[in-house]
Design a protein around this motif. Structure first.
Motif, short mmCIF file in Angstrom:
data_model
loop_
_atom_site.label_atom_id
_atom_site.label_comp_id
_atom_site.label_asym_id
_atom_site.label_seq_id
_atom_site.Cartn_x
_atom_site.Cartn_y
_atom_site.Cartn_z
N SER A 165 -15.56 -20.54 -15.52
CA SER A 165 -16.23 -19.55 -14.68
C SER A 165 -15.25 -18.68 -13.87
O SER A 165 -15.53 -17.48 -13.69
N PRO A 166 -14.09 -19.18 -13.41
CA PRO A 166 -13.15 -18.26 -12.76
C PRO A 166 -12.64 -17.17 -13.72
O PRO A 166 -12.36 -16.06 -13.30
N VAL A 167 -12.56 -17.51 -15.00
CA VAL A 167 -12.08 -16.52 -15.98
C VAL A 167 -13.03 -15.33 -16.03
O VAL A 167 -12.61 -14.17 -16.00
N THR A 168 -14.33 -15.62 -16.10
CA THR A 168 -15.29 -14.52 -16.18
C THR A 168 -15.33 -13.71 -14.88
O THR A 168 -15.48 -12.48 -14.91
N ALA A 169 -15.15 -14.39 -13.75
CA ALA A 169 -15.12 -13.67 -12.47
C ALA A 169 -13.91 -12.74 -12.41
O ALA A 169 -14.01 -11.61 -11.90
N LEU A 170 -12.79 -13.20 -12.93
CA LEU A 170 -11.57 -12.36 -12.93
C LEU A 170 -11.74 -11.16 -13.85
O LEU A 170 -11.28 -10.05 -13.53
N ILE A 171 -12.39 -11.36 -14.98
CA ILE A 171 -12.62 -10.24 -15.91
C ILE A 171 -13.56 -9.22 -15.27
O ILE A 171 -13.33 -8.00 -15.35
N ALA A 172 -14.58 -9.72 -14.59
CA ALA A 172 -15.48 -8.81 -13.87
C ALA A 172 -14.72 -8.04 -12.79
O ALA A 172 -14.95 -6.84 -12.59
N LEU A 173 -13.81 -8.73 -12.14
CA LEU A 173 -13.02 -8.09 -11.08
C LEU A 173 -12.08 -7.03 -11.67
O LEU A 173 -11.83 -5.99 -11.06
N ALA A 174 -11.57 -7.30 -12.88
CA ALA A 174 -10.66 -6.34 -13.51
C ALA A 174 -11.36 -5.02 -13.81
O ALA A 174 -10.74 -3.95 -13.76
N SER A 175 -12.65 -5.08 -14.10
CA SER A 175 -13.36 -3.84 -14.41
C SER A 175 -13.49 -2.93 -13.19
O SER A 175 -13.82 -1.76 -13.31
N TYR A 176 -13.19 -3.49 -12.04
CA TYR A 176 -13.17 -2.70 -10.80
C TYR A 176 -11.98 -1.74 -10.76
O TYR A 176 -12.04 -0.66 -10.18
N CYS A 177 -10.89 -2.14 -11.43
CA CYS A 177 -9.64 -1.35 -11.38
C CYS A 177 -9.73 -0.19 -12.38
O CYS A 177 -8.94 -0.11 -13.33
N VAL A 178 -10.68 0.71 -12.18
CA VAL A 178 -10.87 1.78 -13.16
C VAL A 178 -9.89 2.94 -12.96
O VAL A 178 -9.77 3.81 -13.80
N SER A 179 -9.23 2.96 -11.83
CA SER A 179 -8.25 4.03 -11.62
C SER A 179 -7.03 3.45 -10.93
O SER A 179 -7.06 2.40 -10.32
N GLU A 180 -5.92 4.19 -11.05
CA GLU A 180 -4.70 3.76 -10.39
C GLU A 180 -4.84 3.97 -8.89
O GLU A 180 -5.50 4.90 -8.44
N THR A 181 -4.19 3.11 -8.12
CA THR A 181 -4.19 3.32 -6.68
C THR A 181 -3.20 4.43 -6.35
O THR A 181 -2.34 4.81 -7.17
N GLU A 182 -3.30 4.91 -5.14
CA GLU A 182 -2.38 5.95 -4.67
C GLU A 182 -0.94 5.44 -4.77
O GLU A 182 -0.05 6.14 -5.24
N SER A 183 -0.75 4.19 -4.38
CA SER A 183 0.61 3.64 -4.39
C SER A 183 1.16 3.54 -5.80
O SER A 183 2.34 3.76 -6.03
N GLU A 184 0.32 3.23 -6.76
CA GLU A 184 0.78 3.15 -8.14
C GLU A 184 1.22 4.52 -8.62
O GLU A 184 2.23 4.66 -9.32
#
Lengths: 446, 142
Positions: free
Chosen positions: A423-442
């Motif tokens: 279950s942590p694996v699926t939560a992490l994958i769901a969280l990764a879909s949040y990173c749809v754009s680069e941050t300003e710092s990146e």
């Protein structure tokens, strides 16, 4: 009934324990509800660690524990150099943005209420609560310490004496306050911690993204964990604790909070909570820290200080526990399921099919497949998406290798554990879909 | 930016819907369960839970207790021993079986109380102290 209410009420002490740390000016920008949840997490970690130190020293648990752990929380403020507040939250969108935020909040609320209803209806109670979490907590509360005589008693090897102590310590603390261990109330930690994870996660992501995006990402994580938890019976087990610490710890490192000492130490404390909740929390912490230091080099500067802030709480917490086990001759390190570096590759196809069957039984594998579909369709950008994806891959590899170490056919073991451990694996994958754009710092770093 | 957001919400809606569908409506969602295991896959635990909770009210602390199932089954008895450790705190629990291997009968006879999950054949030299549909509790006469 009264004992159950008292036991649950004892959880109100946890935010008070963590409050001196979250009272640092660096965290001032967060709302009171969000700070309360984070203070509760920090309080849980510090109270459990203090209880373990007390047991190691041979002292009986008493009310002074609360003062001692709150004093540690206050002392941790000295490790945070900067008094600058963490970056302010993005402006909330208007019109459509607010509607989308509202939809995400409603879906999150439905999932939490479903978890609550499933728990109250006795749909999701974990057998492990009766087999070891509850008996250990009950006995520790009665003995007012980690009872080595109980852990060493003949015929009680099934109690998994080496399992890290956070869940049993927190359960025992409540049982001391309530006068006995209330089994039914213990199951409510599932919806309670799912709700706390939802509040904490949306608050952390709001520091980095507009409200609709933060709320939608939180909703996906919580809805996946809600269905997985209901179907795999995690109420009263350690998974809700583990996921609360893991998800919030990683989320902090995905946001600008990771660029400050305060944010790194807070993430380090949450990672320590994960390591102290379950055995697989430790490889999770190592994967998170290594990947963070490799992937976000500007935030990880200076390297030694970042490593210290992220890892020191885990080292102290787990080090104390292992020292307790060794000095009492109860256990020496974590027990493996076979010889180290000896893997039974002939079990691989059986393991793969058993994992598939176990995941299918949990809502037709939807808690695992839906976040993957969303991730593939959104195609996240930027190095920071690699953090949750990399940790998910590392954790999956660790779990697979653990099953491969078993000398006996592990299919039965997988049937009752895989849906929870993955279950942590699926939560992490769901969280990764949040990173749809680069941050300003990146963008600046490139 | 709108597409990922809508995808997340669509995925969340599916998962939330299945969470609601997973609830045990047919059993009566608002009926108070008798045990924490009434409506899940481990519902086989419920009779032992009910019997051991009732036994905890009448079996004194500091006595020795053996818990076994009827008909005899070493695997079942191994688990009953574990449940008794949790639900009968303060008593010395004598295992009727450990890791699916039955304990020697002479060890079981030394227990002060015998708790039988299921329909019991009266143990020798014992007095019945509790009988409910889930099982019975017997006190050894010394």
């Amino acid at each position: 009934m009264r004992a159950g209410y008292l036991w649950l009420a004892s959880f109100a002490i946890l935010p008070l324990v963590g409050a001196p740390f979250l009272g640092h000016p660096a965290f001032r920008r967060f709302g009171i509800l969000f700070r309360t949840v984070l203070a509760g997490g920090v309080g849980m970690v510090l109270l459990s660690a203090t209880m373990t130190v007390w047991a190691l020293a041979g002292w009986r648990w008493g009310p002074v524990l609360v003062l001692a752990s709150a004093a540690v929380a206050f002392a941790l403020r000295w490790l945070v150099r900067s008094h600058l507040p963490l970056p302010a939250a993005r402006e909330e969108g208007r019109g459509e943005g607010r509607s989308l935020t509202a939809i995400a909040l409603v879906l999150t609320a439905i999932s939490i209420l479903a978890a609550l209803a499933a728990t109250i209806a006795a749909r999701s109670t974990s057998p492990d609560l009766l087999l070891f979490w509850g008996p250990k907590a009950q006995q520790f509360a009665s003995a007012r310490t980690i009872d080595t005589a109980f852990l060493s008693a003949p015929h009680l090897e099934y109690l998994h004496v080496y399992y890290p102590p956070l869940v049993t310590n927190v359960f025992a603390f409540g049982a001391i306050a309530a006068g006995r261990f209330p089994w039914g109330a213990a199951t409510l930690t599932f919806p309670l911690l799912l709700g706390a994870t939802a509040i904490g996660l949306s608050g952390i992501l709001r520091a980095d993204a507009p409200a609709p995006r933060a709320a939608a990402a939180s909703a996906l994580v919580i809805c996946a964990l809600g269905l997985a938890g209901i179907s795999s019976s995690v109420a009263g087990n350690a998974e809700p604790f583990l996921l609360f610490f893991e998800i919030l710890g990683v989320a902090l490192l995905l946001t600008p909070a990771a660029r400050s000492d305060a944010g790194k130490l807070l993430a380090g404390l949450f990672l320590a909570g994960a390591a102290a909740a379950k055995v697989e929390g430790l490889p999770f912490v190592l994967a998170v820290v290594v990947l963070f230091l490799l992937l976000d080099r500007s935030a990880a500067r200076p390297l030694a200080r970042a490593t210290f802030l992220l890892l020191a709480p885990t080292i102290v917490s787990i080090g104390t526990w292992l020292a307790f086990g060794a000095t009492r001759n109860v256990f020496f390190g974590y027990k493996g399921y076979g010889h180290s570096l000896e893997f039974h590759w002939d079990h691989l196809s059986g393991i793969a099919s058993a994992i598939g069957i176990a995941l299918w039984k949990v809502g037709y594998a939807l808690p695992f497949s839906v976040p993957i579909v969303v991730l593939l369709a959104t195609r996240p950008k930027g190095r920071r998406a690699l953090l949750p994806i990399g940790v998910a891959a590392a954790l999956s590899a660790f779990l697979l290798l653990t099953y491969l170490q078993s000398t006996q056919d592990p299919r039965l073991w997988i049937s009752w554990s895989a849906a929870r451990t993955f279950s942590p694996v699926t939560a992490l994958i769901a969280l990764a879909s949040y990173c749809v754009s680069e941050t300003e710092s990146e963008r600046v770093d490139r | 930016m709108r597409k990922p957001l809508l995808l997340s919400l669509a995925g969340s809606a599916i998962l939330a819907g299945f969470s609601v569908a997973a609830l045990p409506f047919s059993r009566g969602l608002f009926r108070v369960p008798r045990t924490p295991y009434d409506a899940n896959e481990a519902s086989f635990l419920a009779p032992a839970w009910i019997l051991l909770q009732r036994a905890a009210e009448i079996v004194p602390r500091d006595v020795s207790v053996v818990v076994r199932g009827e008909p005899p089954d070493a695997t079942n008895d191994s688990y009953l021993h574990r449940f008794a450790v949790g639900l009968l705190p303060g008593r010395k629990i004598v295992p009727a079986a450990v890791w699916n291997v039955p304990s020697p009968p002479e060890e079981l006879r030394e227990a002060d109380y015998e708790i039988v999950v299921g329909k019991a054949i009266p143990p020798p030299a014992s007095r019945l102290v509790l009988s409910i549909p889930e099982g019975s509790v017997w006190k050894r006469e010394r």
